[in-house]
Design a protein around this motif. Structure first.
Motif, PDB file in Angstrom:
ATOM      1  N   MET A   1       0.929  -1.271   0.200  1.00  0.00           N
ATOM      2  CA  MET A   1      -0.121  -0.081   0.034  1.00  0.00           C
ATOM      3  C   MET A   1       0.970   1.186  -0.065  1.00  0.00           C
ATOM      4  SD  MET A   1      -3.165  -0.883   2.438  1.00  0.00           S
ATOM      5  CE  MET A   1      -2.630  -1.356   3.861  1.00  0.00           C
ATOM      6  N   PRO A   2       1.736   1.341  -0.878  1.00  0.00           N
ATOM      7  CA  PRO A   2       2.606   2.637  -0.987  1.00  0.00           C
ATOM      8  C   PRO A   2       1.851   4.074  -1.286  1.00  0.00           C
ATOM      9  CG  PRO A   2       2.872   1.214  -3.058  1.00  0.00           C
ATOM     10  CD  PRO A   2       2.041   0.645  -2.081  1.00  0.00           C
ATOM     11  N   GLU A   3       0.754   3.828  -1.971  1.00  0.00           N
ATOM     12  CA  GLU A   3      -0.131   5.263  -2.092  1.00  0.00           C
ATOM     13  C   GLU A   3      -0.696   5.496  -0.672  1.00  0.00           C
ATOM     14  OE1 GLU A   3      -1.014   2.227  -3.805  1.00  0.00           O
ATOM     15  OE2 GLU A   3       0.022   2.805  -5.715  1.00  0.00           O
ATOM     16  N   LEU A   4      -1.209   4.784   0.042  1.00  0.00           N
ATOM     17  CA  LEU A   4      -1.669   4.889   1.448  1.00  0.00           C
ATOM     18  C   LEU A   4      -0.640   5.612   2.325  1.00  0.00           C
ATOM     19  CD1 LEU A   4      -3.755   4.877   3.601  1.00  0.00           C
ATOM     20  CD2 LEU A   4      -3.212   2.490   4.053  1.00  0.00           C
ATOM     21  N   SER A   7       0.177   8.881   1.320  1.00  0.00           N
ATOM     22  CA  SER A   7      -0.955   9.894   1.493  1.00  0.00           C
ATOM     23  C   SER A   7      -0.861  10.250   3.273  1.00  0.00           C
ATOM     24  CB  SER A   7      -2.164   8.978   1.331  1.00  0.00           C
ATOM     25  OG  SER A   7      -2.270   9.024  -0.188  1.00  0.00           O
ATOM     26  N   VAL A   8      -0.765   9.311   4.174  1.00  0.00           N
ATOM     27  CA  VAL A   8      -0.732   9.516   5.190  1.00  0.00           C
ATOM     28  C   VAL A   8       0.715  10.447   5.871  1.00  0.00           C
ATOM     29  CG1 VAL A   8       0.087   8.512   7.458  1.00  0.00           C
ATOM     30  CG2 VAL A   8      -1.514   7.208   6.193  1.00  0.00           C
ATOM     31  N   THR A   9       1.739  10.257   4.879  1.00  0.00           N
ATOM     32  CA  THR A   9       2.892  11.189   5.244  1.00  0.00           C
ATOM     33  C   THR A   9       2.452  12.700   4.783  1.00  0.00           C
ATOM     34  OG1 THR A   9       4.254   9.245   4.581  1.00  0.00           O
ATOM     35  CG2 THR A   9       5.257  11.672   4.414  1.00  0.00           C
ATOM     36  N   VAL A  10       1.859  12.819   3.724  1.00  0.00           N
ATOM     37  CA  VAL A  10       1.513  14.210   3.359  1.00  0.00           C
ATOM     38  C   VAL A  10       0.761  14.793   4.101  1.00  0.00           C
ATOM     39  CG1 VAL A  10       0.253  15.315   1.562  1.00  0.00           C
ATOM     40  CG2 VAL A  10       1.780  13.549   0.968  1.00  0.00           C
ATOM     41  N   LEU A  11      -0.440  14.116   4.779  1.00  0.00           N
ATOM     42  CA  LEU A  11      -1.260  14.508   5.754  1.00  0.00           C
ATOM     43  C   LEU A  11      -0.587  14.972   7.056  1.00  0.00           C
ATOM     44  CD1 LEU A  11      -4.668  12.387   4.841  1.00  0.00           C
ATOM     45  CD2 LEU A  11      -4.251  14.716   4.428  1.00  0.00           C
ATOM     46  N   GLU A  12       0.184  14.180   7.426  1.00  0.00           N
ATOM     47  CA  GLU A  12       0.954  14.455   8.809  1.00  0.00           C
ATOM     48  C   GLU A  12       1.662  15.574   8.607  1.00  0.00           C
ATOM     49  OE1 GLU A  12       0.820  10.056  10.692  1.00  0.00           O
ATOM     50  OE2 GLU A  12       2.640  10.659   9.424  1.00  0.00           O
ATOM     51  N   ARG A  13       2.304  15.862   7.483  1.00  0.00           N
ATOM     52  CA  ARG A  13       3.416  16.988   7.423  1.00  0.00           C
ATOM     53  C   ARG A  13       2.207  18.411   6.904  1.00  0.00           C
ATOM     54  NH1 ARG A  13       7.415  14.454   2.688  1.00  0.00           N
ATOM     55  NH2 ARG A  13       8.478  13.343   4.340  1.00  0.00           N
ATOM     56  N   MET A  14       0.886  18.249   6.852  1.00  0.00           N
ATOM     57  CA  MET A  14       0.077  19.378   6.935  1.00  0.00           C
ATOM     58  C   MET A  14      -0.344  19.579   8.195  1.00  0.00           C
ATOM     59  SD  MET A  14      -1.990  18.286   3.678  1.00  0.00           S
ATOM     60  CE  MET A  14      -2.979  19.574   3.304  1.00  0.00           C
TER      61      MET A  14
END
Length: 47
Positions: A1-4, A7-14
């Motif tokens: 699940m590399p896309e997941l 996505s989690v990384t991007v949201l956490e950085r935000m």
């Protein structure tokens, strides 16, 4: 699940806190559907 993971990384950085639903666990396959409807409703109600 590399896309997941991305996505989690991007949201956490935000600045968002990400809580993964148990239905996202690897190996939980119910054919074309994520899970039986009762399980989906239970998880949604807990969110």
């Amino acid at each position: 699940m590399p896309e997941l993971e991305r996505s989690v990384t991007v949201l956490e950085r935000m600045g968002f806190r990400v809580r993964r639903a148990p239905l996202l666990e690897a190996g939980r396959h119910h054919g074309w559907n994520a899970a039986p409807p009762t399980e989906i409703v239970e998880e949604f109600n807990c969110a």
